[in-house]
Design a protein around this motif. Structure first.
Motif, PDB file in Angstrom:
ATOM      1  N   LEU A   1      12.849 -14.997 -18.797  1.00 26.84           N
ATOM      2  CA  LEU A   1      12.996 -15.338 -20.204  1.00 26.84           C
ATOM      3  C   LEU A   1      12.331 -16.661 -20.561  1.00 26.84           C
ATOM      4  O   LEU A   1      11.765 -16.824 -21.652  1.00 26.84           O
ATOM      5  N   VAL A   2      12.375 -17.613 -19.619  1.00 33.16           N
ATOM      6  CA  VAL A   2      11.875 -18.965 -19.878  1.00 33.16           C
ATOM      7  C   VAL A   2      10.821 -19.325 -18.843  1.00 33.16           C
ATOM      8  O   VAL A   2      10.948 -18.988 -17.658  1.00 33.16           O
ATOM      9  N   LEU A   3       9.783 -20.029 -19.280  1.00 29.77           N
ATOM     10  CA  LEU A   3       8.737 -20.501 -18.379  1.00 29.77           C
ATOM     11  C   LEU A   3       9.356 -21.377 -17.291  1.00 29.77           C
ATOM     12  O   LEU A   3      10.080 -22.321 -17.593  1.00 29.77           O
ATOM     13  N   PRO A   4       9.119 -21.062 -16.012  1.00 28.47           N
ATOM     14  CA  PRO A   4       9.719 -21.866 -14.943  1.00 28.47           C
ATOM     15  C   PRO A   4       9.185 -23.296 -14.953  1.00 28.47           C
ATOM     16  O   PRO A   4       8.027 -23.541 -15.307  1.00 28.47           O
ATOM     17  N   GLU A   5      10.038 -24.224 -14.541  1.00 30.70           N
ATOM     18  CA  GLU A   5       9.666 -25.634 -14.531  1.00 30.70           C
ATOM     19  C   GLU A   5       9.090 -26.079 -13.195  1.00 30.70           C
ATOM     20  O   GLU A   5       8.503 -27.159 -13.099  1.00 30.70           O
ATOM     21  N   GLU A   6       9.253 -25.260 -12.169  1.00 31.67           N
ATOM     22  CA  GLU A   6       8.730 -25.631 -10.858  1.00 31.67           C
ATOM     23  C   GLU A   6       7.205 -25.561 -10.847  1.00 31.67           C
ATOM     24  O   GLU A   6       6.597 -24.818 -11.635  1.00 31.67           O
ATOM     25  N   PRO A   7       6.557 -26.288  -9.947  1.00 36.92           N
ATOM     26  CA  PRO A   7       5.094 -26.219  -9.843  1.00 36.92           C
ATOM     27  C   PRO A   7       4.616 -24.797  -9.533  1.00 36.92           C
ATOM     28  O   PRO A   7       5.304 -24.042  -8.848  1.00 36.92           O
ATOM     29  N   ALA A   8       3.439 -24.471 -10.010  1.00 37.32           N
ATOM     30  CA  ALA A   8       2.896 -23.124  -9.832  1.00 37.32           C
ATOM     31  C   ALA A   8       2.782 -22.748  -8.361  1.00 37.32           C
ATOM     32  O   ALA A   8       3.022 -21.603  -7.978  1.00 37.32           O
ATOM     33  N   GLU A   9       2.432 -23.717  -7.507  1.00 33.14           N
ATOM     34  CA  GLU A   9       2.276 -23.400  -6.090  1.00 33.14           C
ATOM     35  C   GLU A   9       3.619 -23.049  -5.448  1.00 33.14           C
ATOM     36  O   GLU A   9       3.684 -22.230  -4.522  1.00 33.14           O
ATOM     37  N   VAL A  10       4.704 -23.641  -5.926  1.00 34.18           N
ATOM     38  CA  VAL A  10       6.029 -23.309  -5.418  1.00 34.18           C
ATOM     39  C   VAL A  10       6.407 -21.883  -5.815  1.00 34.18           C
ATOM     40  O   VAL A  10       6.930 -21.109  -5.012  1.00 34.18           O
ATOM     41  N   ILE A  11       6.105 -21.522  -7.061  1.00 37.37           N
ATOM     42  CA  ILE A  11       6.379 -20.170  -7.550  1.00 37.37           C
ATOM     43  C   ILE A  11       5.585 -19.141  -6.755  1.00 37.37           C
ATOM     44  O   ILE A  11       6.114 -18.103  -6.340  1.00 37.37           O
ATOM     45  N   ARG A  12       4.300 -19.433  -6.502  1.00 37.29           N
ATOM     46  CA  ARG A  12       3.451 -18.507  -5.744  1.00 37.29           C
ATOM     47  C   ARG A  12       3.940 -18.361  -4.306  1.00 37.29           C
ATOM     48  O   ARG A  12       3.999 -17.254  -3.770  1.00 37.29           O
ATOM     49  N   GLU A  13       4.309 -19.464  -3.682  1.00 36.56           N
ATOM     50  CA  GLU A  13       4.779 -19.423  -2.307  1.00 36.56           C
ATOM     51  C   GLU A  13       6.069 -18.613  -2.194  1.00 36.56           C
ATOM     52  O   GLU A  13       6.237 -17.815  -1.265  1.00 36.56           O
ATOM     53  N   ARG A  14       6.971 -18.783  -3.153  1.00 32.93           N
ATOM     54  CA  ARG A  14       8.220 -18.030  -3.131  1.00 32.93           C
ATOM     55  C   ARG A  14       7.974 -16.549  -3.367  1.00 32.93           C
ATOM     56  O   ARG A  14       8.625 -15.700  -2.768  1.00 32.93           O
TER      57      ARG A  14
END
Length: 245
Positions: free
Chosen positions: A60-73
């Motif tokens: 629902l909401v744009l994540p606040e974590e860095p993009a590389e953290v999102i990709r790694e997860r």
């Protein structure tokens, strides 16, 4: 769980599994099942049966974590889904709940999961691409929508709650268009016999009701046989659960 039980569980609906678990327990009150209405992408498909591979997502909401953290997860998520015992089911909690907008389950993602060898998905979240989902990979979801939103993985392998049912990674899950249940581990050895005995007792009523000339007298006679068989089932259950001497 052996191949024979697996084949049997795939043939029967989740309602029957709920009843069979109560046969094993010898009482009513089993409550590890979903609540509310689910949507199934392939309502005529066999039931989903397998070990849960769990995760939590949000969109629902744009994540606040860095993009590389999102990709790694996300890659860790796919690694988790590709591993573990089979058969398996993706059981995914959408943390957005009733406000969920992110259709994580479209043509691409379902095809990936099917390629990993998963049997299907159970989620309170959103599905899309209904005409293009791969055959043999049902999705049981909370809603249908057009967009993926800001979908991202939040947790992997943790307990999740979908439709009021809490599922741990590795739980044995049975799911279809009616909803889902978690099958207790200690019930598995007795489940096949319980299902066969349950279906046999149900046929006492069903065969009578479908026969020509069915009336109250025929019903009363069938019901008496049904209740006698149910009493026998309770005795069988007590014997099965009694400690060895």
């Amino acid at each position: 769980m052996d191949d024979q039980l697996l084949a049997l569980l795939r043939r029967i609906d989740t309602s029957t599994v709920c009843n069979a678990i109560e046969v094993v327990e010898g009482k009513r009150g089993f409550d590890r099942f979903t609540r509310g209405t689910v949507l199934c992408s392939a309502p005529g498909a066999d039931a989903l049966v397998g070990r849960a591979r769990t995760a939590r997502i949000a969109a629902l909401v744009l994540p606040e974590e860095p993009a590389e953290v999102i990709r790694e997860r996300r890659m860790a998520y796919y690694r988790h889904m590709a591993a573990g015992p089979r058969p398996a089911i993706a059981v995914i909690e959408d943390l957005d709940g009733a406000e969920a907008v992110g259709a994580f389950w479209g043509e691409i993602n379902t095809t990936i999961h099917k390629g990993f060898g998963l049997a299907g998905t159970l989620t309170n979240g959103v599905m899309r691409d209904l005409g293009d989902l791969p055959e043999g990979y049902p999705v049981i979801a909370g809603s249908i929508g057009p967009s993926h939103g800001f979908v991202h993985v939040r947790e992997i392998g943790t307990p999740v709650t979908v439709f009021g049912l809490t599922v741990a990674d590795g739980d044995l899950v049975h799911a279809d268009r009616h909803g889902a249940v978690v099958i207790p581990e200690d019930h598995i050895p007795a489940l096949s016999d319980a299902i066969e005995k349950l279906l046999r007792t149900e046929r006492i009523i069903l065969d009578a009701a479908r026969a020509p000339g069915f009336d109250f007298d025929a019903f009363a006679a069938a019901w008496a046989r049904f209740e006698a068989e149910r009493t026998w089932l309770a005795s069988w259950n007590r014997a099965w659960r009694a400690p060895a001497i």
